[in-house]
Each structure stands twice: as structure tokens, then as C-alpha cells.
Design an enzyme around this catalytic site. Structure first.
Site, short mmCIF file in Angstrom:
data_model
loop_
_atom_site.label_atom_id
_atom_site.label_comp_id
_atom_site.label_asym_id
_atom_site.label_seq_id
_atom_site.Cartn_x
_atom_site.Cartn_y
_atom_site.Cartn_z
N SER A 18 1.45 -8.99 -7.28
CA SER A 18 1.11 -7.59 -7.55
C SER A 18 1.08 -6.71 -6.31
O SER A 18 0.28 -5.78 -6.22
CB SER A 18 -0.21 -7.49 -8.34
N HIS A 27 8.22 -21.82 -6.84
CA HIS A 27 7.56 -20.63 -7.41
C HIS A 27 6.80 -21.07 -8.67
O HIS A 27 7.26 -21.93 -9.42
CB HIS A 27 8.59 -19.56 -7.75
N GLU A 67 0.61 -17.23 -3.38
CA GLU A 67 0.68 -16.37 -4.56
C GLU A 67 -0.33 -16.86 -5.61
O GLU A 67 -0.03 -17.82 -6.35
CB GLU A 67 2.08 -16.41 -5.18
N GLY A 90 7.53 -9.08 -6.32
CA GLY A 90 8.30 -9.23 -7.56
C GLY A 90 8.61 -7.87 -8.16
O GLY A 90 9.51 -7.14 -7.71
N LYS A 94 13.48 -12.08 -9.64
CA LYS A 94 13.36 -12.92 -10.85
C LYS A 94 14.58 -12.68 -11.74
O LYS A 94 15.70 -12.61 -11.23
CB LYS A 94 12.03 -12.61 -11.56
#
Ligand code: PGA
Length: 249
Positions: free
Chosen positions: A210, A101, A173, A231, A9
């Protein structure tokens, strides 16, 4: 091969990125088992911000680690201030590009038409897309998870105008799992991945949301999970390496 993608990110500064690459090379040098794992069982790919692509290109030489981008322009070239084209990502050696995303859908309004244009350009430039889908907490509470995910696949396919090529990766996700520390139960992940495998038997299906070194063993062992999109826990070399060490592959 099991896949592990590091979606950085906008989390890392320039010194952070330099440190990551130095540490990553060190880990691969000192830990022969880990190096073997990354060479033979787990395909690792880093998705940094655009300005770090030339750094990644140099720093990852000889590491068996590929890289890509978190997005690309819907246009091939021309007057698109602020955009980065798929061809430039490819020119720097990028192999993968995320499409859709949830943070792009939410903050930039990426919709099916735009995403399909991006997919076309990613393929035109000999790269591989990772199409991200996921349900909101409300969708889940109202038992709409599978229909929402099915719609997200249908919308893209309709806009793309043909079935998704089998190398297109799908990243499941759940929106409520991204960056929250919440993760669906293994049974819930299994149900979704079964559904997606029935729809797209040949496409690799990733789980994201997560993922950490504490849960990568359990999640990677779920049937139908072909990889992870990570991430927050992918932003240090040590933490990413621990996730990969724990994967059941
Ligand atoms: P997270 O993000 O691992 O920090 O939850 C995953 C993602 O958004 O790709």
C-alpha cells in the site's frame, strides 16, 4: 541509490502498458528535475507480466529505467509447460526477478526449495533476485512478526545452501498491507527493518504494501528502508512518478 520497483502484477492491458511507457518517456522528457532524480538518486525498475518484456526492452531504452519479471521457472529449460525461464527473461534484458511474492506463495504454493532453485537460476543468468517476506495479520496480533520473518529467511537460506549474496534485495511486505490501504506505523516498519538489517547488514531492504504518493515521503525516510516495492500505485506513470518525487532521498 534508493530503489523503487513497480510490481504491475496482472493489472495492465496491452493499451495500458503502451500508455504507461509513452507517459513515462514524456515525464522524463519534460521534467528535468525528475529525470535528474531518476538518474542520480532513485533506481527505478518495472516488473511487467512476461508478454510485455519485449515492449519494456524497447520502450525503456534511454530512460535510465531498468525492468525485470515477477517470477521465473525453477527449471533452466525443458518440459515445463507454461513456465518462463530465467535465461529468456535475461535475453530480453531483464535485470531483476521477484522470488516468493506472497501471492505466489498463496496461489501457486511456492515453497523454500522451489524458491531457492529460482534464486540459483536468477544468479546463473546474471540477474538480481528480490526475495519477498511478510507476516500475516494473525502473526502480527500474536507478536510473531519477527520470528516469522526470521524463519522465512532461514528457510530460503537453508534451501539455497549458502548465505544470501549481498546484492540480493529483500522486500518486507506485510500480507495484510498488500492492496488494502493499510500500512504499518513508521515505528513498526523501523523495528522490522532494524531486525532485517541486523540479520543481513549488506543487503538492501525494501518496504512494500500500500505504498502511494501520500506515504512515500514518510516511509522512504525511515532508517533502514532502502527502497519501495509498489503494486497498485505503480500502474500509471504519473502515480509512479509522484511516489518517486516524494521520496526523501
Ligand atoms: P500494493 O502491492 O502496493 O498494491 O499493496 C505491493 C505488492 O504486492 O508488491
Amino acid at each position: 541509490m534508493f530503489f523503487v520497483f513497480a510490481n504491475w502484477k496482472m493489472a495492465l492491458s496491452l493499451p495500458d502498458v503502451r500508455k504507461f511507457f509513452d507517459d513515462w518517456r514524456d515525464i522524463l522528457t519534460v521534467d528535468a528535475d525528475f529525470r535528474h532524480r531518476v538518474t542520480t538518486a532513485v533506481h527505478v525498475s518495472i516488473l511487467p507480466s512476461f508478454p510485455f518484456l519485449p515492449l519494456a526492452e524497447l520502450a525503456l531504452i534511454g530512460t535510465q529505467t531498468t525492468f525485470g519479471a515477477q517470477d521465473c521457472s525453477h527449471a533452466a529449460s525443458g518440459a515445463h509447460t507454461g513456465d518462463v525461464s530465467a535465461s529468456v527473461i535475461r535475453a530480453f534484458g531483464g535485470r531483476y526477478v521477484l522470488v516468493g511474492h506472497s501471492e505466489r506463495r498463496r496461489y501457486q504454493g511456492d515453497g523454500a526449495t522451489l524458491m531457492a532453485q529460482k534464486m540459483t537460476l536468477i544468479y546463473d543468468n546474471a540477474m538480481t533476485p528480490i526475495y519477498c517476506i511478510g507476516e500475516s495479520l494473525e502473526d502480527r496480533h500474536e507478536n510473531r512478526t519477527l520470528s516469522v520473518l526470521g524463519d522465512q529467511l532461514d528457510d530460503l537460506t537453508a534451501a539455497f545452501g549458502r548465505v544470501l549474496p549481498p546484492d540480493c534485495l529483500i522486500a518486507y511486505e506485510p500480507l495484510w498491507a498488500i492492496g488494502t490501504g493499510l500500512v504499518p506505523s513508521p515505528d513498526d516498519i523501523k523495528i522490522v527493518h532494524n531486525f532485517l538489517k541486523n540479520r543481513l547488514p549488506n543487503n538492501p531492504i525494501l518496504y512494500g504494501g500500500s505504498v502511494t504518493s501520500a506515504n512515500s515521503a514518510v516511509i522512504s525516510a525511515i532508517p533502514g528502508v532502502d527502497g519501495l516495492l509498489v503494486g497498485g500505485a505503480s500502474t500509471t506513470a504519473r502515480s509512479l512518478a509522484d511516489i518517486i518525487r516524494n521520496c526523501c532521498v
